[in-house]
Design an enzyme around this catalytic site. Structure first.
Site, short mmCIF file in Angstrom:
data_model
loop_
_atom_site.label_atom_id
_atom_site.label_comp_id
_atom_site.label_asym_id
_atom_site.label_seq_id
_atom_site.Cartn_x
_atom_site.Cartn_y
_atom_site.Cartn_z
N CYS A 187 69.65 -37.11 56.30
CA CYS A 187 69.94 -36.05 57.26
C CYS A 187 69.03 -36.24 58.47
CB CYS A 187 69.77 -34.66 56.64
SG CYS A 187 68.14 -34.36 55.96
N ARG A 189 67.68 -31.56 53.98
CA ARG A 189 69.05 -31.19 53.64
C ARG A 189 69.66 -32.23 52.71
NH1 ARG A 189 71.48 -30.52 59.58
NH2 ARG A 189 69.72 -31.90 60.04
#
Lengths: 146, 297
Positions: B247, B252
């Site tokens: 990410c 994330r």
């Protein structure tokens, strides 16, 4: 980075000294107290169009400034699930209270770095507070033509 | 001695149901010996506003990172952190946090780098616990310090570096950022301008599957069936594939790493934590802009 040597207005200097008098874990508690005491913005006090999003913050925080010639009032809103951001906003709302536009514009840009929070909340998060401060100063400049 | 897994039927269809616990299981087990509950949030003060009774706080920014180099703690520092928090090597650790367990999954991934055996996520995280009206407190827990052993961090299995990604073309890469970041319209995440990169776009061939698609509105993970549709049927990834997720800084993609590894049961899944803040600023690495994954260089 060493704190700026420029003299801080009394309210801000008091807040800074209060933080620096504490150990790192207690500085977070003090930040939480600020977060808990962010003044509510009275309904109808602020034109909804006037709110400016602080893009530097990870959570939704909005500020607006009422800059009268003799006094600046800062309003801020941030959600309870973003207490760090609320704490930063509260420090500025309360710390800048009663200042003239000239005094607000003279606040050192590195004030957020003078609170000893780098190790407690990280540099990255502190940038949110720096973003709030420069946006407040920019709004004061625009409102007063300085 | 690990605590017996949560037997809830709602978890049973996942590949490794013992990696998740439900809020009701956790509430029933708050006082079970050998359990350490850890809260890990994006907001560093959220824990102080109220947390699950007995939960410890671990902050990713200030506690899991090396303070100087862009890297995680080493074995000595991790042992010192665990010992100070009162976590034993044998403890069952349940981690939860804000934002659908985004940072909690990151913390779990770091625990896994050190081979902590029994580490689980609270399905739904902080939001689910609170919205169900379960108890929270501002009281800080007291745990006696422990003597957590110094364990060498083992990066090879679950962590990918830029060089690994350059060797990985031909196998699935999953980009879990927002569509605007993937196409290159933005070089940073909406509302995170300070964590930007010099160039926008994505790593060639990477599939765009934003991380939040794996979560329900209430922060819990989507069902096994829905995850199979999202990651396998709709994306063309097949069981047994060697997968790398990335990410912006790796947080994330830890969430997606958890999904691939434990909920879908892929053996080889690595998280590229350098992610876009490294790739998008590196010199002469290939980049593709726009909506198509693009071709391997």
């Amino acid at each position: 980075m060493s704190p700026s040597d420029e003299a801080l207005p009394t309210n801000l200097a008091t807040i800074r000294d209060d933080f620096l008098a504490l150990g790192v874990p207690d500085r977070l508690q003090l930040l939480l107290e600020f977060s808990d005491s962010l003044p509510e913005v009275p309904e109808d006090r602020v034109d909804p169009e006037a709110w400016e999003r602080v893009e530097e913050c990870q959570s939704p925080v909005f500020i607006t400034v009422d800059a009268q010639p003799h006094e600046v009032v800062v309003y801020a809103t941030a959600p309870p699930e973003s207490p760090t951001t609320r704490g930063f906003a509260s420090i500025l709302v309360q710390g800048l209270r009663g200042m003239t536009p000239e005094q607000v514009l003279a606040v050192p840009a590195d004030f957020p770095l003078q609170l000893g929070l780098q190790n407690a909340v990280s540099m990255l998060r502190l940038r949110g507070m720096s973003g709030m401060l420069w946006r407040i100063k920019r709004q004061v400049e625009e409102a007063t033509g300085q | 001695m690990p605590i017996a897994p949560d037997p809830s039927p709602e978890l049973s269809t996942y590949a490794q149901p013992d990696r998740l616990v439900t809020t009701s299981w956790l509430e029933d087990n708050l006082d079970t010996p050998g359990l350490a509950i850890v809260e890990s949030n994006e907001d560093v003060l959220l824990y102080e506003t109220g947390h699950i009774p007995g939960a410890l706080k671990i902050d990713w920014h200030t506690e899991l990172n090396d303070p100087v180099i862009r890297d995680y703690l080493d074995g000595e520092s991790f042992a010192a952190l665990m010992s100070a928090k009162g976590i034993s090597r044998e403890d069952t650790v349940v981690i939860y946090g804000d934002k659908s367990n985004w940072w909690a999954a990151y913390a779990l991934w770091v625990f896994t780098l050190f081979g902590h055996e029994d580490v689980r996520l609270l399905n739904g995280g902080r939001e689910a616990w609170i919205s169900q009206g379960r108890a929270i407190t501002r009281d800080l827990p007291h745990r006696d310090s422990t003597d957590y052993p110094v364990v060498t961090r083992h990066d090879d299995d679950i962590r990918a570096f830029k060089e690994d990604v350059l060797e990985h073309f031909g196998r699935p890469l999953i980009d879990v950022r927002s569509p605007e970041e993937y196409t290159g319209e933005r070089t940073h995440m909406p509302a995170y301008p300070e964590e930007g990169a010099l160039r926008g776009g994505h790593i060639p061939t990477a599939l765009s599957i934003p991380w939040a698609k794996a979560a329900n509105e209430d922060g819990t993970f989507r069902s096994h069936q829905e995850l199979v549709k999202l990651y396998l049927e709709d994306s063309g990834i097949v069981p047994g594939d060697d997968v790398i997720t990335y990410c912006r800084i790796g947080e994330r993609s830890s969430h997606t790493w958890f999904v691939m590894k434990y909920l879908l049961g892929f053996d080889s899944v690595r998280n590229y934590d350098g992610s876009w803040t490294e790739w998008g600023s590196a010199v002469r690495v290939p980049i593709v802009t726009g909506e198509e994954p693009g071709n391997a260089p």
